[in-house]
Design a protein around this motif. Structure first.
Motif, PDB file in Angstrom:
ATOM      1  N   ARG B  69       0.814  -1.218   0.000  1.00  0.00           N
ATOM      2  CA  ARG B  69       0.000   0.000   0.000  1.00  0.00           C
ATOM      3  C   ARG B  69       0.840   1.257   0.000  1.00  0.00           C
ATOM      4  NH1 ARG B  69      -5.523  -1.833   0.274  1.00  0.00           N
ATOM      5  NH2 ARG B  69      -4.762  -3.873  -0.293  1.00  0.00           N
ATOM      6  N   LEU B  70       2.136   1.140   0.303  1.00  0.00           N
ATOM      7  CA  LEU B  70       2.942   2.337   0.534  1.00  0.00           C
ATOM      8  C   LEU B  70       3.660   2.765  -0.735  1.00  0.00           C
ATOM      9  CD1 LEU B  70       4.472   1.388   3.990  1.00  0.00           C
ATOM     10  CD2 LEU B  70       2.524   2.876   3.518  1.00  0.00           C
ATOM     11  N   SER B  71       3.868   4.072  -0.841  1.00  0.00           N
ATOM     12  CA  SER B  71       4.618   4.572  -1.983  1.00  0.00           C
ATOM     13  C   SER B  71       5.437   5.783  -1.553  1.00  0.00           C
ATOM     14  CB  SER B  71       3.661   4.949  -3.117  1.00  0.00           C
ATOM     15  OG  SER B  71       2.775   5.949  -2.672  1.00  0.00           O
ATOM     16  N   ILE B 121      14.085  12.136   9.396  1.00  0.00           N
ATOM     17  CA  ILE B 121      13.195  11.053   9.835  1.00  0.00           C
ATOM     18  C   ILE B 121      11.772  11.596  10.007  1.00  0.00           C
ATOM     19  CG2 ILE B 121      12.740   9.329  11.630  1.00  0.00           C
ATOM     20  CD1 ILE B 121      15.825   9.406  12.202  1.00  0.00           C
ATOM     21  N   ALA B 122      11.652  12.802  10.569  1.00  0.00           N
ATOM     22  CA  ALA B 122      10.322  13.391  10.733  1.00  0.00           C
ATOM     23  C   ALA B 122       9.651  13.589   9.376  1.00  0.00           C
ATOM     24  CB  ALA B 122      10.425  14.719  11.485  1.00  0.00           C
ATOM     25  N   THR B 123      10.442  13.979   8.373  1.00  0.00           N
ATOM     26  CA  THR B 123       9.890  14.149   7.027  1.00  0.00           C
ATOM     27  C   THR B 123       9.371  12.812   6.484  1.00  0.00           C
ATOM     28  OG1 THR B 123      11.328  16.024   6.600  1.00  0.00           O
ATOM     29  CG2 THR B 123      10.495  14.858   4.670  1.00  0.00           C
ATOM     30  N   ALA B 124      10.121  11.748   6.748  1.00  0.00           N
ATOM     31  CA  ALA B 124       9.653  10.420   6.323  1.00  0.00           C
ATOM     32  C   ALA B 124       8.361  10.057   7.048  1.00  0.00           C
ATOM     33  CB  ALA B 124      10.730   9.375   6.595  1.00  0.00           C
ATOM     34  N   LEU B 125       8.256  10.442   8.323  1.00  0.00           N
ATOM     35  CA  LEU B 125       7.030  10.153   9.078  1.00  0.00           C
ATOM     36  C   LEU B 125       5.839  10.935   8.519  1.00  0.00           C
ATOM     37  CD1 LEU B 125       8.280  10.025  12.791  1.00  0.00           C
ATOM     38  CD2 LEU B 125       7.417   8.116  11.413  1.00  0.00           C
ATOM     39  N   VAL B 126       6.080  12.147   8.051  1.00  0.00           N
ATOM     40  CA  VAL B 126       4.984  12.923   7.449  1.00  0.00           C
ATOM     41  C   VAL B 126       4.380  12.096   6.316  1.00  0.00           C
ATOM     42  CG1 VAL B 126       4.356  15.010   6.168  1.00  0.00           C
ATOM     43  CG2 VAL B 126       6.040  15.157   8.012  1.00  0.00           C
ATOM     44  N   SER B 127       5.254  11.576   5.459  1.00  0.00           N
ATOM     45  CA  SER B 127       4.784  10.796   4.314  1.00  0.00           C
ATOM     46  C   SER B 127       4.040   9.531   4.765  1.00  0.00           C
ATOM     47  CB  SER B 127       5.979  10.440   3.434  1.00  0.00           C
ATOM     48  OG  SER B 127       5.654   9.409   2.550  1.00  0.00           O
ATOM     49  N   LEU B 128       4.613   8.848   5.740  1.00  0.00           N
ATOM     50  CA  LEU B 128       4.001   7.604   6.219  1.00  0.00           C
ATOM     51  C   LEU B 128       2.635   7.876   6.863  1.00  0.00           C
ATOM     52  CD1 LEU B 128       4.949   4.678   6.243  1.00  0.00           C
ATOM     53  CD2 LEU B 128       5.621   4.989   8.619  1.00  0.00           C
ATOM     54  N   TYR B 262       4.354  17.178  19.904  1.00  0.00           N
ATOM     55  CA  TYR B 262       4.025  17.794  18.617  1.00  0.00           C
ATOM     56  C   TYR B 262       2.788  17.106  18.063  1.00  0.00           C
ATOM     57  CZ  TYR B 262       8.399  20.317  18.347  1.00  0.00           C
ATOM     58  OH  TYR B 262       9.415  21.191  18.589  1.00  0.00           O
ATOM     59  N   PRO B 263       1.811  17.873  17.573  1.00  0.00           N
ATOM     60  CA  PRO B 263       0.604  17.223  17.056  1.00  0.00           C
ATOM     61  C   PRO B 263       0.855  16.472  15.750  1.00  0.00           C
ATOM     62  CG  PRO B 263       0.453  19.606  16.762  1.00  0.00           C
ATOM     63  CD  PRO B 263       1.707  19.340  17.551  1.00  0.00           C
ATOM     64  N   THR B 264       1.840  16.901  14.974  1.00  0.00           N
ATOM     65  CA  THR B 264       2.128  16.206  13.717  1.00  0.00           C
ATOM     66  C   THR B 264       3.638  16.153  13.497  1.00  0.00           C
ATOM     67  OG1 THR B 264       2.136  18.233  12.398  1.00  0.00           O
ATOM     68  CG2 THR B 264       0.024  17.090  12.600  1.00  0.00           C
ATOM     69  N   ALA B 265       4.056  15.173  12.691  1.00  0.00           N
ATOM     70  CA  ALA B 265       5.469  15.069  12.331  1.00  0.00           C
ATOM     71  C   ALA B 265       5.898  16.275  11.501  1.00  0.00           C
ATOM     72  CB  ALA B 265       5.713  13.770  11.557  1.00  0.00           C
TER      73      ALA B 265
END
Lengths: 246, 469
Positions: B69-71, B121-128, B262-265
């Motif tokens: 499912r991931l891209s 890593i936080a940027t990767a979490l945003v995407s995930l 933090y509420p969001t990555a």
């Protein structure tokens, strides 16, 4: 092949049509009706005729407890449901009653089992409401994937070998892979009388090559159905609950 | 079921096994090739022998469900799943280099390195998270990097996809995760909060900045639960070179109650990319752990944690948007500036956790390579910042809720778009030039932004009534 699975139509023509249209638009090639074509709703004749037409064209159609009652069965129903069944019986002709009486309680198709209520004792109309009741179904059946309805609340249960039963409430139409190493019991929401606080008509789309299930919703003209319920003199609660989905 | 022994050269469903890349307790990883795929690939096969941990099987199933499912650049590219009945496996892209794990040998890292790694890593979490997945096992060995620098998160065996059944949830009574990094709510069995990943990233940054794990490496549930009431030593107490702003960020990630993190990555990444803009609270400078009485209260009379229900988890991402307001201080009438402020204010009324970035673009004719501004340029810059702050003062935002940026660019539209992409902006609000004549002469900045933005764009226009003849 993409299979459209509809349960608990409950004589709601508008919802039934909306689901069939949506299923066709999505590319469904086969229709499975999991029972309870009649009861609660104002259009039993149209819905039974439509089901007969679909069966003639190759659809699978099961008997639900309301169909059973309309065909003269002795299933116990609450007062409201019983009143509507009496009203329904007066409107169906002999051929339509015979059609309902002829419907099977279960159908097996390859690795799939279709049943209205649950597989542990289909004629006793048990409700699958949690992991425990789903475990009864898994213990009593063999098929890898089962589809049922009856509770009007969409859910998905699975079990790996003899492990715990996992429960899931679908929240979107995202395709869910029914991993082949597990057994699955998919409870369809209701076409004609949803009770999961979402008033849109619920149905399922199963892709048997990709092994994926989608829990779909279709909007329909709820006000039109509610107006027919009132015009027919059926209990008011049956009209109001359609717009709240409860 | 699984074949007993595999050797290099064996072929499974068209994949040729080259060599074993890794053999762990849960799975074996083989390097494989396939004529249809020209990038490096790994085949992961679970260890399903006698006495295998049942979590191995379920974790493997989760990976089989979630990976396809991931891209995007922050996950390994999925290739295919093997049939469980024949030979269970999953094939995915092999990433270059090593995970962050070997870096544990050379801790602590410099604060700049920690902030840079944390931001990536936080940027990767945003995407995930936008793909509706909570990773639930963020730790050094699960973080890799592409040659282009993006962090890639691997291993989805403990992850949760909010739109798919959670097979882990009811299967096991014990919480699953990695002890040093596990969030308090995860220890209590909650598996659908994106902020659990923010906690784990906070633990990772703490470890990398100080050389010490914030909660040690407890082996039992009792030890794990200690972090529900006992706070870690502030990073600056262990390593004085950690700047106050970085301590602020790390300790905010490690808040016990998810609602205080933090509420969001995206907001975390924003702060890590610009530590100088972080609003400092008492967290930033504390050098001691919380007092005995505070800890006792937390232990025996804790405040309830703000847990999120799985069905509401996705909405969380919309509760705390990053709003970029592009303000053209020269080209706007006072009426338009007022209207812009009203529109932004209304947006903030419904999303109190939003972050606002006020942007002003200083148009330059060409970009000089020398980043040092001359005297005149510096003055201009400062003047714009003052004006931006003045514009925003009436918004009445909490400290840290609003930041100010003067961007220099040849093309204002490109500058705004770049800012939005780099900072995961959810919503751009900007004014339109008042006069149609000017718009057609100069081209519409808002038009270009609206056409190419990665997010929602609101263009605010002041209504002008045509004069009567």
């Amino acid at each position: 092949m993409l299979i459209a699975i509809l349960s608990d139509i409950h004589a709601n023509r508008e919802a039934f049509e909306a689901c069939l249209d949506a299923a066709r638009a999505a590319g469904a090639e086969r229709v499975v009706l999991l029972g309870d074509i009649v009861g609660y709703g104002p259009d039993p004749v149209w819905c039974v005729e439509k089901s007969r037409e679909l069966v003639a064209a190759g659809a699978i159609c099961l008997r639900g407890n309301h169909d059973d009652a309309a065909a003269g069965g002795t299933v116990s129903l609450n007062e409201t449901a019983r009143a509507v069944i009496d009203w329904t019986k007066e409107r169906l002709d002999a051929a339509q009653i015979a059609f309902l009486a002829s419907l099977p309680l279960t159908v097996e198709d390859q690795d799939r089992l279709y049943v209205h209520a649950d597989g542990s004792s289909p004629a006793r109309w048990h409700y699958v409401t949690d992991s425990e009741s789903a475990a009864l179904h898994f213990n009593a059946t063999q098929q890898r994937v089962s589809f049922c309805g009856h509770v009007h609340l969409p859910a998905l249960y699975s079990r790996l070998a003899q492990g715990h039963v996992t429960a899931f409430t679908p929240s979107s139409a995202a395709p869910i892979p029914l991993l082949p190493q597990r057994r699955w019991l998919a409870v369809m929401g209701a076409v004609g009388q949803p009770r999961d606080r979402n008033p849109t008509a619920a149905f399922g789309l199963y892709d048997d090559t990709r092994n994926e299930l989608r829990y779909m919703r279709a909007a329909y003209d709820i006000e039109a159905t509610a107006a027919k319920i009132r015009a027919a003199g059926l209990p008011e609660s049956l009209a109001t609950r359609l717009s709240t989905g409860r | 079921m699984a074949r007993a022994k595999l050797n290099p050269g064996d072929v499974i469903d068209g994949f040729t096994l080259v060599e074993m890349a890794h053999k762990g307790g849960m799975a074996r990883l083989w390097r494989v090739t396939h004529p249809d795929h020209d990038f490096p690939m790994l085949m992961k096969m679970p260890e399903l022998g006698e006495g295998a941990d049942p979590a191995t099987i379920v974790g493997f199933e989760m990976e089989q469900m979630i990976l396809p499912r991931l891209s995007g650049p922050h996950v390994p590219r999925f290739v295919t799943n093997g049939d469980f009945a024949v030979q269970p496996y999953v094939v995915f892209e092999e990433l270059p280099g090593k995970s962050l794990y070997p870096r544990l040998e050379s801790l602590p890292l410099s604060p700049e390195q920690v902030a840079d790694l944390g931001a990536r890593i936080a940027t990767a979490l945003v995407s995930l998270h936008h793909q509706k997945v909570v990773h639930l096992d963020i730790k050094p060995s699960n973080v890799m990097f592409r040659e282009t620098g993006e962090a890639v998160l691997i291993d989805y065996g403990l992850a949760r996809h909010l739109e798919l059944p959670d097979l882990m949830d009811e299967e096991f009574r014990l919480p699953y995760g990695t002890a040093p990094y596990m969030a308090p709510e995860q220890i209590l069995g909650h598996r659908s909060d994106f902020r659990s990943d923010i906690f784990a990233l906070g633990a990772l940054m703490y470890f990398f900045a100080t050389g010490k794990r914030p909660f040690g490496d407890p082996q039992r549930l009792k030890g794990l639960k200690r972090r529900l009431w006992r706070d870690p030593y502030p990073p600056r107490a262990l390593n004085p070179i950690v700047p106050a702003a970085l301590q602020e960020v790390i300790l905010r990630c490690l808040e016990i109650n998810p609602a205080r993190r933090y509420p969001t990555a995206a907001q975390l990444a924003m702060d890590l990319q610009n530590l100088s803009g972080v609003a400092l609270t008492p967290r930033a400078t504390k050098l001691k752990r919380d007092s005995f009485s505070v800890v006792l209260k937390r232990r025996f009379n804790p405040d309830p944690m703000d847990m999120v229900k799985p069905e509401n988890a996705t909405e969380q991402l919309f509760d705390a948007p990053i709003v970029a307001v592009a303000i053209d201080l020269n080209g706007s009438t006072p009426e338009l500036l007022d209207k812009l402020r009203i529109v932004v204010g209304k947006t903030l009324d419904t999303t109190p956790n939003a972050r606002v970035a006020c942007l002003n673009v200083l148009k330059v004719n060409r970009l000089t390579l020398d980043s040092a501004l001359d005297e005149e340029g510096r003055n201009k810059h400062v003047r714009k910042l003052v004006e931006l702050k003045n514009w925003a003062s009436a918004l009445d935002m909490p400290p840290g809720g609003v930041t100010f940026h003067v961007l220099e660019a040849v093309s204002p539209a490109q500058a705004i778009l770049n800012y939005a992409r780099e900072n995961h902006v959810d919503h751009i609000v900007m004014g339109a030039r008042a006069e149609a004549a000017m718009r057609s002469l100069l081209g519409s900045v808002s038009g270009e932004v609206a056409a190419h933005a990665p997010c929602t764009v609101t263009v605010v226009r002041n209504r002008v009534w045509p004069a009567t003849e």
